[in-house]
Design a protein around this motif. Structure first.
Motif, mmCIF file in Angstrom:
data_model
loop_
_atom_site.group_PDB
_atom_site.id
_atom_site.type_symbol
_atom_site.label_atom_id
_atom_site.label_comp_id
_atom_site.label_asym_id
_atom_site.label_seq_id
_atom_site.Cartn_x
_atom_site.Cartn_y
_atom_site.Cartn_z
ATOM 1 N N LEU A 111 0.809 -1.218 0.000
ATOM 2 C CA LEU A 111 0.000 0.000 0.000
ATOM 3 C C LEU A 111 0.843 1.270 0.000
ATOM 4 N N ALA A 112 1.833 1.310 0.858
ATOM 5 C CA ALA A 112 2.557 2.562 1.113
ATOM 6 C C ALA A 112 3.966 2.591 0.554
ATOM 7 N N GLY A 113 4.504 1.433 0.225
ATOM 8 C CA GLY A 113 5.866 1.401 -0.301
ATOM 9 C C GLY A 113 6.883 1.947 0.690
ATOM 10 N N GLU A 114 7.922 2.590 0.168
ATOM 11 C CA GLU A 114 9.004 3.083 1.035
ATOM 12 C C GLU A 114 8.549 4.218 1.942
ATOM 13 N N ARG A 115 7.437 4.879 1.586
ATOM 14 C CA ARG A 115 6.931 5.978 2.427
ATOM 15 C C ARG A 115 6.558 5.506 3.832
ATOM 16 N N ILE A 116 6.339 4.212 3.976
ATOM 17 C CA ILE A 116 5.890 3.710 5.277
ATOM 18 C C ILE A 116 6.932 3.985 6.372
ATOM 19 N N ARG A 151 7.025 -4.504 12.027
ATOM 20 C CA ARG A 151 8.142 -3.592 11.767
ATOM 21 C C ARG A 151 9.385 -4.360 11.324
ATOM 22 N N ASP A 152 9.644 -5.486 11.937
ATOM 23 C CA ASP A 152 10.794 -6.289 11.550
ATOM 24 C C ASP A 152 10.655 -6.742 10.092
ATOM 25 N N ARG A 153 9.482 -7.158 9.716
ATOM 26 C CA ARG A 153 9.220 -7.604 8.334
ATOM 27 C C ARG A 153 9.404 -6.454 7.336
ATOM 28 N N LEU A 154 9.112 -5.240 7.787
ATOM 29 C CA LEU A 154 9.279 -4.057 6.933
ATOM 30 C C LEU A 154 10.726 -3.556 6.897
ATOM 31 N N GLY A 155 11.616 -4.203 7.634
ATOM 32 C CA GLY A 155 13.011 -3.777 7.678
ATOM 33 C C GLY A 155 13.252 -2.601 8.601
ATOM 34 N N LEU A 156 12.318 -2.390 9.560
ATOM 35 C CA LEU A 156 12.435 -1.295 10.523
ATOM 36 C C LEU A 156 12.781 -1.859 11.897
#
Length: 198
Positions: A49-54, A75-80
């Motif tokens: 939905l949000a891509g890198e903007r997330i 967050r871990d899955r998103l690389g954060l």
């Protein structure tokens, strides 16, 4: 109320009590294996939905274990950084008072009067118990959280909180809100155009 930025609302993943149909309310029940998969699925939907903007969004969770764990997996899955979010106690689930830990079948058997009263007024009914809440009370508690958001925000909370949020933001009325299903592993997108599942 000021115009809202995009809210990405995610209900926590499944717990054993969810699987058994038990009301959790503010009981601190952990995610089960299915719930962990649902948290990862929600992260994938969010990324689509949000891509890198997330990475620029704010991240807020209810302080209960099931929501914090969902947020950290997401967050871990998103690389954060898994811990890079804040918790807000106002986002805790509705307090079901004496009904917590019971299934609806058990409630109807043990408290038929209360169950009937709730059937007549799902928004205003408050179960017994000193800390129990109605949906109307929950909405008063959560409305300021959503009114104060200043940028796109990922919120991990609970089904009751999602219903209260949609009423507080003017997207649903008090008759419709308690009847909507709030799915686990999906993303509820709320913005100026309305609300939708993704």
């Amino acid at each position: 109320m000021k115009p809202i930025s995009t809210i990405y609302f995610i209900r926590h993943g499944q717990t054993d009590w969810n699987a058994e149909g038990r009301l959790q309310g503010q009981r601190d029940i952990a995610l089960n294996a299915v719930g962990q998969v649902q948290a990862a699925d929600a992260a994938d939907r969010l990324a689509a939905l949000a891509g890198e903007r997330i990475a620029e969004a704010e991240f807020i969770a209810s302080p209960l274990l099931r929501t914090r764990r969902t947020m950290e997996i997401l967050r871990d899955r998103l690389g954060l950084a898994p811990a890079g979010y804040r918790s807000d106690p106002r986002l805790m689930e509705i307090d079901f008072g004496s009904w917590e830990g019971q299934t609806w079948a058990e409630i109807r058997r043990r408290d038929p009067g209360g169950a009937s009263a709730r059937d007549r007024d799902r928004w205003g009914y408050r179960p017994s118990g000193s800390s129990a809440e109605s949906y109307a009370m929950l909405t008063e508690r959560v409305a300021p959280v959503f009114a104060d958001l200043g940028r796109s925000t990922v919120v991990v909370a609970h089904g009751g909180v999602a219903r209260a949020m949609l009423v507080a933001l003017g997207h649903l009325d008090i008759k419709a809100a308690p009847r909507i299903a709030v799915r686990q592993g999906a993303v509820l997108v709320v913005d100026a155009a309305g609300w939708r599942w993704a």
